[in-house]
Design a protein around this motif. Sequence first.
Motif, mmCIF file in Angstrom:
data_model
loop_
_atom_site.group_PDB
_atom_site.id
_atom_site.type_symbol
_atom_site.label_atom_id
_atom_site.label_comp_id
_atom_site.label_asym_id
_atom_site.label_seq_id
_atom_site.Cartn_x
_atom_site.Cartn_y
_atom_site.Cartn_z
ATOM 1 N N GLY A 79 34.325 47.810 42.870
ATOM 2 C CA GLY A 79 35.246 47.863 41.738
ATOM 3 C C GLY A 79 36.702 47.900 42.145
ATOM 4 O O GLY A 79 37.058 48.233 43.274
ATOM 5 N N ASN A 80 37.556 47.506 41.200
ATOM 6 C CA ASN A 80 39.007 47.543 41.387
ATOM 7 C C ASN A 80 39.470 46.645 42.525
ATOM 8 O O ASN A 80 40.422 46.958 43.238
ATOM 9 N N TRP A 124 49.242 48.627 44.203
ATOM 10 C CA TRP A 124 47.783 48.816 44.169
ATOM 11 C C TRP A 124 47.280 49.467 45.457
ATOM 12 O O TRP A 124 46.115 49.829 45.543
ATOM 13 N N PRO A 153 34.585 41.728 35.336
ATOM 14 C CA PRO A 153 34.894 42.912 34.529
ATOM 15 C C PRO A 153 36.152 42.689 33.699
ATOM 16 O O PRO A 153 37.007 41.870 34.034
ATOM 17 N N THR A 171 39.224 43.865 33.275
ATOM 18 C CA THR A 171 40.274 44.678 33.888
ATOM 19 C C THR A 171 41.568 43.874 33.870
ATOM 20 O O THR A 171 41.541 42.640 33.715
ATOM 21 N N PRO A 172 42.716 44.528 34.039
ATOM 22 C CA PRO A 172 43.976 43.772 34.076
ATOM 23 C C PRO A 172 43.993 42.677 35.138
ATOM 24 O O PRO A 172 44.573 41.614 34.924
ATOM 25 N N GLN A 173 43.317 42.892 36.274
ATOM 26 C CA GLN A 173 43.363 41.915 37.359
ATOM 27 C C GLN A 173 42.413 40.745 37.160
ATOM 28 O O GLN A 173 42.446 39.793 37.946
ATOM 29 N N THR A 174 41.580 40.802 36.122
ATOM 30 C CA THR A 174 40.676 39.681 35.845
ATOM 31 C C THR A 174 40.729 39.262 34.375
ATOM 32 O O THR A 174 39.795 38.638 33.864
ATOM 33 N N SER A 175 41.830 39.576 33.688
ATOM 34 C CA SER A 175 41.960 39.250 32.264
ATOM 35 C C SER A 175 43.257 38.473 32.013
ATOM 36 O O SER A 175 44.206 38.547 32.805
#
Length: 493
Positions: free
Chosen positions: A60-61, A313, A11, A13-17
Amino acid sequence: MGLPPVSQAFPVTPQTSGLMAPCRFEGEVRHLEVVGSIPKEIDGTFYRVMPDPQFPAFIGNDPWFNGDGNVTAFRITDGKAHFKQKFVRTEKFTKEGEAHRALLGKYRNRFTDAVPFKVRSTANTNIVYFRDKLLACKEDSPPYAMDPITLETLGLYDFDGQLPSCTFTAHPKLDPISKEFVCFGYEARGEGTRDVCYFSFNQEGKLIENVSMVAPVCAMIHDFAVTENWVIFPIIPQTCDLERMKAGGEHWQWNPKIPFYLGVLPRRGARRFDVKWFTAPNSFPGHGANAYENDHGEIVFDLAMSDENVFAWWPDKDGNAPSPQEIVQKLTRFTFDPKSDMLDLPTPEVLLEDDMEFSKIDDRFLMRKHDHIFFDLMRREYTNFRSIGMKVGGGAPIYNSLGHLTISTGSYDIYNPGSKHLIQEPVFIPRSAEEGDGWLMALVNNLDVGYSELHLVDTKNFVEAQAVIKLPVRLRPGLHGNWVGSDELAGRT
């Protein structure tokens, strides 16, 4: 009934980008490009591990902490650098590879898994060397053993059947003098339990200490500290509730209403009721630099401390969490009498006001008095966030410099690799018998070009890198690593 389909794309998202995008690289590159020069007396391997998901999560997340352990070995010898990287073949990694999809659910919550696991470990938090093996550690399970040369996974490691806890710390300590391997496990009798097990092994690998005790709360104990005569357990106020987990909630939840607990236990010959739980106002204890006993028999303990929830988080029960810009960890010193019946800790001394973490000392002085502390540092004015902002991603704490504090003189040196660079945890490589004389080595992410680099900085010339070793890949932010000299590798080199 089959499993529901999941996306094959990670996805956005900040944690995978950006910097946080999964790496997923396995392989070997010899003769890395070196700008500058690597001193020929440096001979050993820098091991580090990063959470690196093999597949997109189906819940998610998913926090970046939940990625698969991917171990890097930088072999440095004869002025040259070589690179090797391989995933730890955990039960999770293997089952998901066979299923071609993610199967593990939320971080440390088995009630959310798609299939049952005997051991849920991702083996992604630290990689340490003990008795001819690398141990890939994740504090919810026993470690996985790996071959230090090939990085092949050898399997779960229970210390030849002697492991007295179902969990194992991500931060075991090796006594540089006695060579004792000092360890512990929390949630030692299973998830949601307050049990803490302290244990140690001698140089021959025999279990020589084993003490079970009960903590005041079931909460995270990520790092710990050891002196010649004491073991110290700082409790992070991230607490666990089994009923919350069964309902599909998080393993950890920040609790701002409990104190900061610091457990102190005699290192040798202790019994379960010998532990004392000292307290201080609610705060977040980060990684320790070191602890020792001063001339008055007091414990001196240096560590990063914050008034905020660093693991934002996992917010509190009302969803409150600080923004990354609010979180500052300061280098803090507690000095207290471990034999005192007064369990309120004295007000600590702040050694450094700057935002810092991942401190290291010269490991030859571990558990004894130290004078030099090295660490990651964030000075926001050093970084051009306007040009790299979209490339940073999010989730992991970020640092842009290395710091070197000499406690006796107050001397404070800073190395900054550049305005578009972020830096990870350093390791110290000794040069002479003098404390702190040597080099720091740290992985640096060059966000301008999108690749990673290894920077080598002389501790006596902390202004510029002596060598920049360029990688042909981008490595995700890691958690921890260690330097192992070739003389320690039991003739395996």
